[in-house]
Design a protein around this motif. Structure first.
Motif, mmCIF file in Angstrom:
data_model
loop_
_atom_site.group_PDB
_atom_site.id
_atom_site.type_symbol
_atom_site.label_atom_id
_atom_site.label_comp_id
_atom_site.label_asym_id
_atom_site.label_seq_id
_atom_site.Cartn_x
_atom_site.Cartn_y
_atom_site.Cartn_z
ATOM 1 N N LEU A 123 26.848 60.861 59.134
ATOM 2 C CA LEU A 123 27.423 59.521 59.082
ATOM 3 C C LEU A 123 27.410 58.953 57.662
ATOM 4 N N ALA A 124 26.453 59.369 56.853
ATOM 5 C CA ALA A 124 26.365 58.859 55.484
ATOM 6 C C ALA A 124 27.563 59.262 54.648
ATOM 7 N N SER A 125 28.254 60.296 55.048
ATOM 8 C CA SER A 125 29.412 60.740 54.268
ATOM 9 C C SER A 125 30.721 60.654 55.039
ATOM 10 N N GLU A 126 30.647 60.690 56.353
ATOM 11 C CA GLU A 126 31.876 60.697 57.153
ATOM 12 C C GLU A 126 31.669 59.901 58.435
ATOM 13 N N VAL A 127 32.412 58.810 58.585
ATOM 14 C CA VAL A 127 32.322 57.960 59.769
ATOM 15 C C VAL A 127 33.467 58.314 60.709
ATOM 16 N N PRO A 128 33.160 58.701 61.946
ATOM 17 C CA PRO A 128 34.228 59.097 62.886
ATOM 18 C C PRO A 128 34.955 57.890 63.474
ATOM 19 N N LEU A 129 35.832 57.304 62.683
ATOM 20 C CA LEU A 129 36.615 56.171 63.155
ATOM 21 C C LEU A 129 37.710 56.622 64.113
ATOM 22 N N ALA A 130 38.126 55.718 64.974
ATOM 23 C CA ALA A 130 39.271 55.978 65.838
ATOM 24 C C ALA A 130 40.533 56.014 64.984
ATOM 25 N N PRO A 131 41.582 56.695 65.438
ATOM 26 C CA PRO A 131 42.803 56.825 64.624
ATOM 27 C C PRO A 131 43.406 55.494 64.194
ATOM 28 N N HIS A 132 43.308 54.466 65.026
ATOM 29 C CA HIS A 132 43.932 53.184 64.713
ATOM 30 C C HIS A 132 43.034 52.266 63.897
ATOM 31 N N ALA A 133 41.804 52.688 63.599
ATOM 32 C CA ALA A 133 40.839 51.796 62.958
ATOM 33 C C ALA A 133 41.275 51.378 61.558
ATOM 34 N N ALA A 134 41.986 52.252 60.857
ATOM 35 C CA ALA A 134 42.367 51.960 59.475
ATOM 36 C C ALA A 134 43.296 50.755 59.375
ATOM 37 N N THR A 135 43.954 50.407 60.454
ATOM 38 C CA THR A 135 44.888 49.271 60.427
ATOM 39 C C THR A 135 44.472 48.160 61.397
ATOM 40 N N THR A 136 43.264 48.246 61.927
ATOM 41 C CA THR A 136 42.810 47.270 62.923
ATOM 42 C C THR A 136 41.813 46.302 62.289
ATOM 43 N N ASP A 137 41.996 45.020 62.567
ATOM 44 C CA ASP A 137 41.099 43.986 62.056
ATOM 45 C C ASP A 137 39.853 43.911 62.948
ATOM 46 N N PRO A 138 38.648 44.105 62.393
ATOM 47 C CA PRO A 138 37.433 44.062 63.219
ATOM 48 C C PRO A 138 36.948 42.645 63.522
ATOM 49 N N ARG A 139 37.572 41.638 62.900
ATOM 50 C CA ARG A 139 37.071 40.280 63.087
ATOM 51 C C ARG A 139 37.143 39.776 64.527
ATOM 52 N N PRO A 140 38.180 40.121 65.305
ATOM 53 C CA PRO A 140 38.155 39.706 66.722
ATOM 54 C C PRO A 140 36.967 40.278 67.493
ATOM 55 N N LEU A 141 36.546 41.482 67.158
ATOM 56 C CA LEU A 141 35.378 42.066 67.821
ATOM 57 C C LEU A 141 34.103 41.311 67.441
ATOM 58 N N ALA A 142 34.008 40.911 66.166
ATOM 59 C CA ALA A 142 32.864 40.116 65.736
ATOM 60 C C ALA A 142 32.883 38.743 66.405
ATOM 61 N N ALA A 143 34.083 38.167 66.545
ATOM 62 C CA ALA A 143 34.201 36.872 67.220
ATOM 63 C C ALA A 143 33.807 36.981 68.690
ATOM 64 N N ALA A 144 34.115 38.115 69.313
ATOM 65 C CA ALA A 144 33.721 38.317 70.709
ATOM 66 C C ALA A 144 32.201 38.378 70.839
#
Length: 386
Positions: free
Chosen positions: A223-244
């Motif tokens: 994980l320190a070198s490679e984070v397994p993000l979902a394919p759409h994560a690069a264009t998704t705003d995480p702020r709604p998840l934080a607001a939830a």
């Protein structure tokens, strides 16, 4: 809700923030994984146990604390932002990190609980000296042992004196200042909690040497070198998840009996005081849940803002009150457990009963402090600019 969200994060109105994507989460996770590996290397270099009862050095204690800190933050972030991560990988490592954090926290919890209870015994006995645990680390439990009674309007001069004593180097205990019942109660608590701490120490050592832990460490190293993000994560705003995550917190706080907590002492909290059921106090669970949700909210803000996360004084004071609530609740349960020991003298049982009641009052004081902090936040929201 929008106004409350604004006040919780203490964010100021200004120009639109730059776009935030899943890369912010990836950077945060890489940083926490690096901290985890650094703490693990320090722990191996010192060769100490995860806490002080096993003779570990101060560096070993710091390393174990850093391991817990990073594991909590990684696990919490995987929970809050799981739609942005590979689901299989996330669901596999998150419970393992929670297991590791919880296992490493047990010994420190036993040590802090014993420290808190012995301090309370001396305070209730009017003793002029406070106890020092043999083999404990300086400052390990003092931060969690600070009395919450000062938060109430019924705080006394004795509480102020005790708080001053707790922040100073602690001399050797003078058991002569204790009554026979209080002295025996302290000795019983010392035996029981020292045994629990020793067992927790052994459990932590076994965990750190297990194949299960090495598997977790290997995953964190990746994980320190490679984070397994979902394919759409690069264009998704995480702020709604934080607001939830924040909305879950505010909903949980709304369900708390804050009107009852607005009084320094809650007589209803004593209803189950003589129950033979050794289960946790029924009123405590919702408050513990709020504490966990507040922590998730804080970590979500760290993901979005890094070291500049706008936590705010109110959010921090609310978290401190809930920490005191947890500490006092667990200390009261330990006193009640000790009082159930067969064939103890009546004076010992009486001292433990007084100690249990004292810690339950500390619980109510912490709830009162949280209520005051939260109400100030609400008032501040209502009087702020629209």
């Amino acid at each position: 809700m929008a106004q409350q969200h604004h006040d919780l994060t203490d964010s100021a109105a200004g120009p639109a923030a730059p776009p935030v994507t899943g890369e912010a989460l990836a950077g945060y996770l890489r940083g926490q994984a690096t901290e985890f590996l650094r703490a693990l290397r320090l722990h191996r270099e010192t060769g100490g146990g995860p806490s002080g009862s096993g003779g570990g050095t101060a560096d070993a204690v710091d390393a174990a604390r850093a391991l817990r800190r990073s594991a909590r933050r990684i696990s919490a972030s995987l929970h809050t932002f799981r739609p942005l991560l590979d689901p299989g990988w996330s669901e596999e490592i998150r419970p393992e990190l929670a297991w590791l954090s919880g296992t490493l926290a047990l010994e420190h919890a036993c040590e802090s609980r014993l420290d808190r209870l012995l301090l309370a015994l001396h305070r209730l006995s009017g003793a002029t000296t406070v106890p020092t645990q043999t083999g404990s680390n300086t400052g390990t439990g003092a931060g969690t042992a600070v009395s919450a009674t000062a938060a109430t309007t019924a705080a006394t001069t004795a509480t102020t004196t005790t708080t001053t004593q707790r922040t100073a180097p602690r001399p050797t205990p003078d058991r002569g200042n204790l009554t026979v019942g209080a002295a025996k109660a302290g000795a019983l608590l010392d035996r029981q909690l020292t045994l629990a701490r020793t067992r927790a120490h052994s459990t932590a050592l076994q965990a750190l040497g297990s194949s299960r832990f090495h598997a977790v460490a290997d995953k964190v190293a990746v994980l320190a070198s490679e984070v397994p993000l979902a394919p759409h994560a690069a264009t998704t705003d995480p702020r709604p998840l934080a607001a939830a995550a924040e909305e879950r917190l505010t909903d949980a706080v709304a369900a708390l009996p804050l009107v009852t907590a607005g009084h320094p002492y809650n007589a209803e909290a004593l209803i189950h005081g003589l129950s033979p059921d050794p289960a946790p106090h029924p009123q405590d669970a919702p408050w513990h849940q709020v504490r966990l949700l507040l922590r998730l909210h804080r970590y979500a803000l760290e993901v979005l803002h890094g070291d500049d996360a706008p936590l705010g004084v109110r959010l921090l004071s609310a978290g401190q009150a809930l920490d005191r609530h947890r500490d006092a609740s667990e200390a009261a349960a330990a006193a009640a457990h000790a009082a159930r020991t067969p064939r103890i003298a009546p004076a010992t049982a009486y001292a433990l009963g007084v100690l249990h009641a004292d810690q339950r009052h500390e619980v109510e004081a912490a709830r009162y402090a949280f209520q005051r902090s939260w109400q100030k936040q609400t008032i501040g929201t209502g009087t702020g600019t629209s």
